[in-house]
Design a protein around this motif. Structure first.
Motif, PDB file in Angstrom:
ATOM      1  N   ASP A 242       0.848  -1.190   0.000  1.00  0.00           N
ATOM      2  CA  ASP A 242       0.000   0.000   0.000  1.00  0.00           C
ATOM      3  C   ASP A 242       0.884   1.240   0.000  1.00  0.00           C
ATOM      4  N   ASP A 243       0.466   2.265  -0.747  1.00  0.00           N
ATOM      5  CA  ASP A 243       1.232   3.503  -0.732  1.00  0.00           C
ATOM      6  C   ASP A 243       1.228   4.076   0.687  1.00  0.00           C
ATOM      7  N   GLY A 244       2.422   4.308   1.226  1.00  0.00           N
ATOM      8  CA  GLY A 244       2.544   4.775   2.601  1.00  0.00           C
ATOM      9  C   GLY A 244       2.620   3.642   3.608  1.00  0.00           C
ATOM     10  N   GLY A 245       2.565   2.411   3.135  1.00  0.00           N
ATOM     11  CA  GLY A 245       2.586   1.254   4.012  1.00  0.00           C
ATOM     12  C   GLY A 245       3.854   0.442   3.878  1.00  0.00           C
ATOM     13  N   ALA A 246       3.817  -0.766   4.421  1.00  0.00           N
ATOM     14  CA  ALA A 246       4.994  -1.620   4.442  1.00  0.00           C
ATOM     15  C   ALA A 246       4.580  -3.086   4.485  1.00  0.00           C
ATOM     16  N   ILE A 247       5.445  -3.932   3.936  1.00  0.00           N
ATOM     17  CA  ILE A 247       5.268  -5.379   4.060  1.00  0.00           C
ATOM     18  C   ILE A 247       6.618  -5.986   4.433  1.00  0.00           C
ATOM     19  N   ALA A 248       6.609  -7.257   4.785  1.00  0.00           N
ATOM     20  CA  ALA A 248       7.841  -8.002   5.036  1.00  0.00           C
ATOM     21  C   ALA A 248       7.995  -9.068   3.961  1.00  0.00           C
ATOM     22  N   VAL A 249       9.226  -9.261   3.516  1.00  0.00           N
ATOM     23  CA  VAL A 249       9.516 -10.339   2.564  1.00  0.00           C
ATOM     24  C   VAL A 249      10.732 -11.112   3.057  1.00  0.00           C
ATOM     25  N   GLN A 250      10.732 -12.396   2.788  1.00  0.00           N
ATOM     26  CA  GLN A 250      11.858 -13.253   3.158  1.00  0.00           C
ATOM     27  C   GLN A 250      12.842 -13.301   1.999  1.00  0.00           C
ATOM     28  N   VAL A 251      14.120 -13.123   2.293  1.00  0.00           N
ATOM     29  CA  VAL A 251      15.174 -13.209   1.282  1.00  0.00           C
ATOM     30  C   VAL A 251      16.042 -14.410   1.628  1.00  0.00           C
ATOM     31  N   ASP A 252      16.130 -15.349   0.722  1.00  0.00           N
ATOM     32  CA  ASP A 252      16.959 -16.531   0.956  1.00  0.00           C
ATOM     33  C   ASP A 252      18.422 -16.180   0.715  1.00  0.00           C
ATOM     34  N   SER A 253      19.300 -16.822   1.466  1.00  0.00           N
ATOM     35  CA  SER A 253      20.734 -16.639   1.231  1.00  0.00           C
ATOM     36  C   SER A 253      21.453 -17.889   1.709  1.00  0.00           C
ATOM     37  N   SER A 254      22.735 -17.974   1.394  1.00  0.00           N
ATOM     38  CA  SER A 254      23.503 -19.155   1.783  1.00  0.00           C
ATOM     39  C   SER A 254      23.715 -19.224   3.292  1.00  0.00           C
ATOM     40  N   THR A 255      23.453 -18.138   4.003  1.00  0.00           N
ATOM     41  CA  THR A 255      23.625 -18.139   5.459  1.00  0.00           C
ATOM     42  C   THR A 255      22.295 -18.265   6.200  1.00  0.00           C
ATOM     43  N   GLY A 256      21.269 -18.660   5.489  1.00  0.00           N
ATOM     44  CA  GLY A 256      20.000 -18.909   6.160  1.00  0.00           C
ATOM     45  C   GLY A 256      18.913 -17.909   5.856  1.00  0.00           C
ATOM     46  N   GLY A 257      19.284 -16.818   5.214  1.00  0.00           N
ATOM     47  CA  GLY A 257      18.269 -15.856   4.803  1.00  0.00           C
ATOM     48  C   GLY A 257      17.955 -14.834   5.873  1.00  0.00           C
ATOM     49  N   PHE A 258      17.146 -13.887   5.498  1.00  0.00           N
ATOM     50  CA  PHE A 258      16.769 -12.806   6.414  1.00  0.00           C
ATOM     51  C   PHE A 258      15.465 -12.197   5.927  1.00  0.00           C
ATOM     52  N   GLU A 259      14.881 -11.376   6.795  1.00  0.00           N
ATOM     53  CA  GLU A 259      13.624 -10.739   6.429  1.00  0.00           C
ATOM     54  C   GLU A 259      13.853  -9.249   6.205  1.00  0.00           C
ATOM     55  N   LEU A 260      13.241  -8.740   5.158  1.00  0.00           N
ATOM     56  CA  LEU A 260      13.328  -7.319   4.845  1.00  0.00           C
ATOM     57  C   LEU A 260      11.966  -6.669   5.037  1.00  0.00           C
ATOM     58  N   ILE A 261      11.990  -5.422   5.478  1.00  0.00           N
ATOM     59  CA  ILE A 261      10.813  -4.561   5.434  1.00  0.00           C
ATOM     60  C   ILE A 261      10.885  -3.778   4.135  1.00  0.00           C
ATOM     61  N   LEU A 262       9.816  -3.773   3.386  1.00  0.00           N
ATOM     62  CA  LEU A 262       9.724  -2.941   2.188  1.00  0.00           C
ATOM     63  C   LEU A 262       8.687  -1.874   2.456  1.00  0.00           C
ATOM     64  N   LEU A 263       9.105  -0.615   2.401  1.00  0.00           N
ATOM     65  CA  LEU A 263       8.212   0.520   2.661  1.00  0.00           C
ATOM     66  C   LEU A 263       8.019   1.293   1.366  1.00  0.00           C
ATOM     67  N   ARG A 264       6.787   1.636   1.074  1.00  0.00           N
ATOM     68  CA  ARG A 264       6.497   2.330  -0.170  1.00  0.00           C
ATOM     69  C   ARG A 264       6.089   3.779   0.077  1.00  0.00           C
TER      70      ARG A 264
END
Ligand code: FES
Length: 109
Positions: A14-36
């Motif tokens: 949503d414009d002005g909002g945020a979501i979380a996405v999982q990013v895979d990596s060789s060290t187990g991955g991490f979660e990112l916040i994406l803000l629009r």
């Protein structure tokens, strides 16, 4: 993970909002916040620099208003456009990653 694979569609946030996405990596991955903000997206690790807690109050649900993201744990406040600490119990800003919007998809740069 294919680094060119989209993290999501711009319209998923949503414009002005945020979501979380999982990013895979060789060290187990991490979660990112994406803000629009309009056509721009800003990405930060979902980990608060105050005490290392997640910033969301429920998985993928964030307190965002007026260009500020508030950590749900103890109220540290960060500026959306650069992750800077604006107030509360933080002295450092959020750890960001560069992302870009290409043809309506949000990708790591
Ligand atoms: S862990 Fe975020 S304000 Fe304390």
């Amino acid at each position: 993970m294919d680094p060119s694979a989209p993290l999501c569609r711009l319209d998923d946030i949503d414009d002005g909002g945020a979501i979380a996405v999982q990013v895979d990596s060789s060290t187990g991955g991490f979660e990112l916040i994406l803000l629009r903000q309009g056509e721009r997206v800003f990405a930060y690790h979902n980990e608060c620099p105050h005490a290392g807690r997640r910033l969301d109050y429920a998985p993928g649900r964030f307190l965002v208003s007026d260009g500020r993201l508030v950590c749900a744990a103890h109220g540290a406040t960060f500026r959306v456009v650069d992750g800077a600490c604006l107030g509360g119990p933080c002295s450092n800003g959020l750890a960001g990653l560069p992302v870009e919007v290409v043809d309506g998809s949000v990708r790591l740069r």
